[in-house]
Design a protein around this motif. Structure first.
Motif, PDB file in Angstrom:
ATOM      1  N   GLU A  35       7.651   2.421   8.101  1.00  0.00           N
ATOM      2  CA  GLU A  35       7.411   1.178   8.832  1.00  0.00           C
ATOM      3  C   GLU A  35       7.099   1.511  10.280  1.00  0.00           C
ATOM      4  OE1 GLU A  35       9.604  -3.124   9.292  1.00  0.00           O
ATOM      5  OE2 GLU A  35      10.864  -1.359   9.036  1.00  0.00           O
ATOM      6  N   ARG A  61      -3.719   4.822   6.599  1.00  0.00           N
ATOM      7  CA  ARG A  61      -4.524   5.299   5.461  1.00  0.00           C
ATOM      8  C   ARG A  61      -5.471   6.412   5.916  1.00  0.00           C
ATOM      9  NH1 ARG A  61      -5.539   2.991   0.468  1.00  0.00           N
ATOM     10  NH2 ARG A  61      -7.550   3.442  -0.474  1.00  0.00           N
ATOM     11  N   GLY A  74      -0.125   2.933  -1.186  1.00  0.00           N
ATOM     12  CA  GLY A  74       0.867   2.280  -0.340  1.00  0.00           C
ATOM     13  C   GLY A  74       0.274   1.350   0.696  1.00  0.00           C
ATOM     14  N   ALA A  75      -0.984   1.575   1.075  1.00  0.00           N
ATOM     15  CA  ALA A  75      -1.624   0.707   2.058  1.00  0.00           C
ATOM     16  C   ALA A  75      -2.217  -0.537   1.407  1.00  0.00           C
ATOM     17  CB  ALA A  75      -2.727   1.469   2.797  1.00  0.00           C
ATOM     18  N   ALA A  78       0.284  -5.308  -1.973  1.00  0.00           N
ATOM     19  CA  ALA A  78       0.902  -6.559  -1.524  1.00  0.00           C
ATOM     20  C   ALA A  78       0.022  -7.286  -0.509  1.00  0.00           C
ATOM     21  CB  ALA A  78       2.272  -6.270  -0.912  1.00  0.00           C
ATOM     22  N   GLU A  80       0.797  -8.408   2.315  1.00  0.00           N
ATOM     23  CA  GLU A  80       1.091  -7.981   3.681  1.00  0.00           C
ATOM     24  C   GLU A  80       0.771  -6.514   3.915  1.00  0.00           C
ATOM     25  OE1 GLU A  80       1.999  -9.907   6.368  1.00  0.00           O
ATOM     26  OE2 GLU A  80       1.441 -11.465   4.940  1.00  0.00           O
ATOM     27  N   ALA A  81       0.183  -5.849   2.933  1.00  0.00           N
ATOM     28  CA  ALA A  81      -0.147  -4.432   3.054  1.00  0.00           C
ATOM     29  C   ALA A  81      -1.317  -4.243   4.024  1.00  0.00           C
ATOM     30  CB  ALA A  81      -0.486  -3.856   1.683  1.00  0.00           C
ATOM     31  N   ASP A  82      -1.425  -3.032   4.545  1.00  0.00           N
ATOM     32  CA  ASP A  82      -2.431  -2.715   5.556  1.00  0.00           C
ATOM     33  C   ASP A  82      -3.850  -3.052   5.103  1.00  0.00           C
ATOM     34  OD1 ASP A  82      -0.288  -1.616   6.981  1.00  0.00           O
ATOM     35  OD2 ASP A  82      -0.700   0.408   6.241  1.00  0.00           O
TER      36      ASP A  82
END
Length: 186
Positions: A35, A61, A74-75, A78, A80-82
């Motif tokens: 985070e 990323r 991971g980016a 969701a 709200e993901a990057d």
């Protein structure tokens, strides 16, 4: 996983500082990933400012691609993901902010992310090209600060946390560079 998360969060911190978008308060790695805690300066969303914000959203990323040769999911995923934030901001600039190739068109509120699937192929391709340019610009910034990226990522992976004072010290040289027209033009 811890190393990848540290690289990702260090990328966000460096890009945010290099572009002068705000203050990075902390980086942390936990069992669920990493985070970056930052506060961005208020800014009018012009086309250039949208681009700069998207660069910062994808800085993590870009750091993964630069140091590891590939990016994790991971980016994305969701809302709200990057990657979703960058895509959503570009979609909003195109359809609700009046900043895209559609001219002064605005559908009002920010568009639903799923709307991108119903856009004409040419519009989707234009948004993809803008995302590609964002990634190129993020990687360019990180290439310029490769040693700092490796150092921040290594320290964060070892400690799991970096506070505002340490980050301010390590990122101080980037604050001066954010006034550089070459960096500010990105």
């Amino acid at each position: 996983m811890r190393r990848r998360a540290a690289i990702h969060e260090a990328g966000h911190a460096i890009v945010t500082a290099a572009l002068g978008l705000g203050t990075v308060h902390a980086l942390r790695i936990g069992p669920e990933g990493g985070e970056t805690l930052s506060r961005w300066h208020a800014a009018d969303l012009t086309q250039d400012e949208v681009h700069r914000h998207c660069i910062a959203h994808l800085g993590g990323r870009a750091a993964e691609l630069l140091l590891l040769g590939d990016a994790s999911g991971g980016a994305g995923g969701a809302s709200e993901a990057d990657l979703a934030r960058a895509t959503g901001l570009l979609l909003a600039s195109e359809l609700s902010l009046g900043l895209g190739d559609q001219g002064h068109l605005s559908i009002g509120a920010p568009p639903e992310p799923r709307l991108i699937l119903s856009l004409p192929p040419a519009t989707r391709a234009r948004i993809q090209r803008r995302l590609d340019r964002v990634m190129e610009d993020a990687q360019e910034i990180l290439c310029q600060h490769h040693a700092l990226l490796e150092d921040l990522a290594r320290s964060l992976a070892n400690t799991g946390f970096m506070g505002e004072e340490e980050l301010a010290r390590r990122l101080a040289s980037l604050d001066r560079q954010s006034a550089d027209p070459a960096v500010a033009a990105l």
